[in-house]
Write a protein that holds these residues in place. Structure first.
Motif, PDB file in Angstrom:
ATOM      1  N   THR A 127       0.756  -1.034  -0.096  1.00  0.00           N
ATOM      2  CA  THR A 127       0.062   0.059  -0.088  1.00  0.00           C
ATOM      3  C   THR A 127       0.736   1.283   0.019  1.00  0.00           C
ATOM      4  O   THR A 127       0.703   2.229  -0.698  1.00  0.00           O
ATOM      5  CB  THR A 127      -1.008   0.163   1.329  1.00  0.00           C
ATOM      6  N   LYS A 128       1.902   1.365   0.947  1.00  0.00           N
ATOM      7  CA  LYS A 128       2.690   2.299   0.988  1.00  0.00           C
ATOM      8  C   LYS A 128       3.489   3.042  -0.302  1.00  0.00           C
ATOM      9  O   LYS A 128       3.682   4.016  -0.684  1.00  0.00           O
ATOM     10  CB  LYS A 128       3.777   2.411   2.221  1.00  0.00           C
ATOM     11  N   ILE A 129       3.897   1.565  -1.144  1.00  0.00           N
ATOM     12  CA  ILE A 129       4.893   1.741  -2.238  1.00  0.00           C
ATOM     13  C   ILE A 129       3.811   2.054  -3.301  1.00  0.00           C
ATOM     14  O   ILE A 129       4.240   2.916  -4.221  1.00  0.00           O
ATOM     15  CB  ILE A 129       5.589   0.476  -2.412  1.00  0.00           C
ATOM     16  N   ASN A 130       2.703   1.569  -3.459  1.00  0.00           N
ATOM     17  CA  ASN A 130       1.605   1.886  -4.312  1.00  0.00           C
ATOM     18  C   ASN A 130       1.296   3.471  -4.356  1.00  0.00           C
ATOM     19  O   ASN A 130       1.297   4.089  -5.459  1.00  0.00           O
ATOM     20  CB  ASN A 130       0.582   1.195  -4.539  1.00  0.00           C
ATOM     21  N   GLU A 131       1.132   3.915  -2.983  1.00  0.00           N
ATOM     22  CA  GLU A 131       0.780   5.496  -2.875  1.00  0.00           C
ATOM     23  C   GLU A 131       1.984   6.061  -3.540  1.00  0.00           C
ATOM     24  O   GLU A 131       1.701   7.108  -4.042  1.00  0.00           O
ATOM     25  CB  GLU A 131       0.493   5.446  -1.444  1.00  0.00           C
ATOM     26  N   GLU A 132       3.264   5.830  -3.139  1.00  0.00           N
ATOM     27  CA  GLU A 132       4.325   6.489  -3.532  1.00  0.00           C
ATOM     28  C   GLU A 132       4.631   6.723  -4.914  1.00  0.00           C
ATOM     29  O   GLU A 132       4.538   7.690  -5.519  1.00  0.00           O
ATOM     30  CB  GLU A 132       5.700   5.938  -2.781  1.00  0.00           C
ATOM     31  N   LEU A 133       4.132   5.450  -5.614  1.00  0.00           N
ATOM     32  CA  LEU A 133       4.316   5.208  -7.040  1.00  0.00           C
ATOM     33  C   LEU A 133       3.364   6.020  -7.549  1.00  0.00           C
ATOM     34  O   LEU A 133       3.484   6.612  -8.612  1.00  0.00           O
ATOM     35  CB  LEU A 133       4.162   4.085  -7.518  1.00  0.00           C
ATOM     36  N   ASN A 134       1.932   6.200  -7.266  1.00  0.00           N
ATOM     37  CA  ASN A 134       1.062   7.065  -7.455  1.00  0.00           C
ATOM     38  C   ASN A 134       1.036   8.482  -7.449  1.00  0.00           C
ATOM     39  O   ASN A 134       0.684   9.494  -8.363  1.00  0.00           O
ATOM     40  CB  ASN A 134      -0.502   6.404  -6.947  1.00  0.00           C
ATOM     41  N   GLU A 135       1.941   8.852  -6.495  1.00  0.00           N
ATOM     42  CA  GLU A 135       2.299  10.351  -6.378  1.00  0.00           C
ATOM     43  C   GLU A 135       3.249  10.842  -7.587  1.00  0.00           C
ATOM     44  O   GLU A 135       3.054  11.773  -7.797  1.00  0.00           O
ATOM     45  CB  GLU A 135       2.873  10.549  -4.964  1.00  0.00           C
ATOM     46  N   LYS A 136       4.132   9.864  -7.533  1.00  0.00           N
ATOM     47  CA  LYS A 136       5.177   9.922  -8.886  1.00  0.00           C
ATOM     48  C   LYS A 136       4.432  10.128 -10.035  1.00  0.00           C
ATOM     49  O   LYS A 136       4.777  10.926 -10.883  1.00  0.00           O
ATOM     50  CB  LYS A 136       6.157   8.894  -8.965  1.00  0.00           C
ATOM     51  N   VAL A 137       3.389   9.207 -10.398  1.00  0.00           N
ATOM     52  CA  VAL A 137       2.745   9.184 -11.895  1.00  0.00           C
ATOM     53  C   VAL A 137       1.677  10.673 -11.965  1.00  0.00           C
ATOM     54  O   VAL A 137       1.692  11.181 -12.772  1.00  0.00           O
ATOM     55  CB  VAL A 137       1.788   8.142 -11.746  1.00  0.00           C
TER      56      VAL A 137
END
Length: 185
Positions: free
Chosen positions: A174-184
């Motif tokens: 979840t944390k990694i996906n949130e971080e990756l979504n912020e990058k996108v």
């Protein structure tokens, strides 16, 4: 084992300060990495690192020159980190199964897209895991322990170990996906 390391270990057995300094220099970066993986922040990692090195130097005479010395030393550091976490849990009276995250258990492994996160960011996310999750995650993923071995070591059921690992992976995902979504975005 090479002759130089054997001589260095013998110096440490004899409480030779120069030998201890050389061994510290040789192993400190690998052993400090272990502390960072298990502890919640740098301050806690520093404390475990210092205490574990004291234990290592106190017990170095027990090393029988069988197997990897670095592996022997790593066990001391992992054991010290686990002991600190166990004491912390006892003081806080936190029950391992008191979490209300039962509905959040996910069965999937971390996907390839999760690996895009840098090592330092992943370490930060691991450090933010609750203590129980972090202990099981590190023992399983980094140390290669089986769920039965983790259960024996932490005095929990093997099913609890599996559940905590799954929860830890879910939180990390979840944390990694949130971080990756912020990058996108």
């Amino acid at each position: 084992m090479d002759k130089e390391l054997r001589i260095l270990i013998q110096k440490c057995v004899e409480n030779d300060r120069e030998g201890q300094r050389e061994l510290y220099t040789l192993l400190s970066s690998a052993l400090y990495g272990i502390c960072l993986k298990y502890m919640k922040n740098k301050t806690e990692a520093d404390d475990v690192f210092q205490d574990a090195f004291i234990i290592l130097f106190q017990k170095i005479g027990q090393y029988k020159f069988e197997g990897s010395f670095e592996g022997w030393a790593k066990r001391i550091f992992v054991n010290e980190a686990l002991e600190v976490l166990r004491k912390k849990q006892r003081r806080l009276h936190v029950a391992m199964e008191s979490s209300n995250l039962n509905s959040c258990i996910e069965r999937n492994e971390i996907s390839e897209s999760d690996l895009v996160v840098s090592h330092s960011r992943l370490l930060m996310h691991i450090q933010q895991l609750p203590d129980n999750y972090r202990m099981v995650f590190n023992l399983y993923v980094f140390e290669g322990y089986s769920h039965k071995a983790i259960a024996d070591r932490l005095k929990i059921a093997a099913g609890t170990s599996k559940s905590l690992l799954s929860r830890a992976k879910g939180v990390l995902r979840t944390k990694i996906n949130e971080e990756l979504n912020e990058k996108v975005s």
